[in-house]
Design an enzyme around this catalytic site. Structure first.
Site, short mmCIF file in Angstrom:
data_model
loop_
_atom_site.label_atom_id
_atom_site.label_comp_id
_atom_site.label_asym_id
_atom_site.label_seq_id
_atom_site.Cartn_x
_atom_site.Cartn_y
_atom_site.Cartn_z
N ASP A 104 26.97 5.71 15.66
CA ASP A 104 27.14 4.86 16.98
C ASP A 104 28.37 3.55 16.66
O ASP A 104 28.15 3.31 15.27
CB ASP A 104 26.18 4.80 18.03
CG ASP A 104 25.48 5.53 18.32
OD1 ASP A 104 25.90 6.90 18.54
OD2 ASP A 104 24.22 5.26 18.74
N1 URA Z 1 20.72 7.75 16.29
C1 URA Z 1 21.43 6.92 17.07
O1 URA Z 1 20.77 6.61 18.21
N2 URA Z 1 22.66 6.26 16.73
C2 URA Z 1 23.07 6.41 15.68
O2 URA Z 1 24.30 6.05 15.19
C3 URA Z 1 22.79 7.42 14.60
C4 URA Z 1 21.61 7.92 14.98
#
Ligand code: URA
Length: 236
Positions: A104
């Site tokens: 993310d």
């Molecule tokens: N899980 C998440 O919630 N975000 C990420 O960036 C990676 C794994």
């Protein structure tokens, strides 16, 4: 056998038209002989090629470890945000790079960038999914029941069932948990904790398969992954 200009430009440092100019300037050699034409054929793995006195060490593919900062998106291009590919320095850049798996925008840590689609498929396909390890800073510490829920497979709020995962608390103040997951559902780690009534305030990926994020890399920095390390990644 492939065209010499294609071999040299595939390594990222020079474009095809730059290679043609360098050939015209007499600065490219193939097995010790000055090359007269950029379309001469060569064996990338076996022949000795030099450009401007420097040997071209040919690698079919490249594998890069990035310590991703916040605010950078795991994409190849984006109209608004900086991408993980924008952070690859010129010495490691080549056409066709992409992130093998996404983090993310507000997640930091290990992103693997490559131009090897088969390798990415191998490590990301649900069948072989390698373990990914995250450090999650939480709103509050986990109970014994929460830890059991992870090992049994958490039911996300929309009914999606996650595979079993491992979790342990690394510190209590602030509450930081280490989580190991085998799959890569959208926002998975955040949603797993949300399903237990908790909240992830910071998330960092610290390991892919058996390979730790190199702690010498500052956020935003990259380095090449060695052949031995590639094996370690695949040792889940
Ligand atoms: N899980 C998440 O919630 N975000 C990420 O960036 C990676 C794994």
């Amino acid at each position: 056998m492939e065209r010499l200009d294609k071999i040299i430009s595939s390594q990222g440092k020079y474009s095809r038209s730059e290679v043609k100019k360098l050939v015209r300037a007499g600065l490219v050699t193939l097995n010790g002989e000055k090359v007269k034409s950029a379309d001469v054929k060569a064996d990338a793995e076996r022949d000795t090629i030099t450009v401007d006195g420097e040997a071209v060490s040919y690698r079919k593919h490249i594998y890069i470890m990035l310590n991703k900062p916040k605010g950078v998106v795991s994409a190849t291009d984006d109209a608004v945000h900086k991408t993980v590919i924008d952070l690859v320095p010129p010495a490691l850049y080549r056409q066709g790079l992409f992130p093998a798996g996404r983090l993310d925008g507000d997640t930091t840590g290990f992103v693997l960038i490559t131009d090897d689609g088969d390798f990415a498929h191998r490590i990301l396909s649900p069948k072989n999914h390698i373990i990914k390890t995250y450090h999650a800073t939480l709103d509050h510490t986990l109970s014994a029941e929460d830890i059991i829920a992870f090992t049994e497979g958490i039911d996300l709020r929309d009914g999606t069932l996650c595979l079993e995962a491992q979790v342990k608390m690394l510190s209590e103040n602030p509450p930081v948990a280490e989580v190991k997951i085998h799959e890569g559902k959208y926002h998975q780690v955040k949603r797993m904790f949300a399903a237990l009534g908790n909240r992830v305030t910071e998330l960092k990926r610290v390991k892919m398969g058996g390979l730790d994020l190199d702690e010498r890399l500052k956020e935003g920095e990259c380095r090449e992954i060695t052949a031995e390390e590639l094996e370690i990644i695949q040792n889940r």
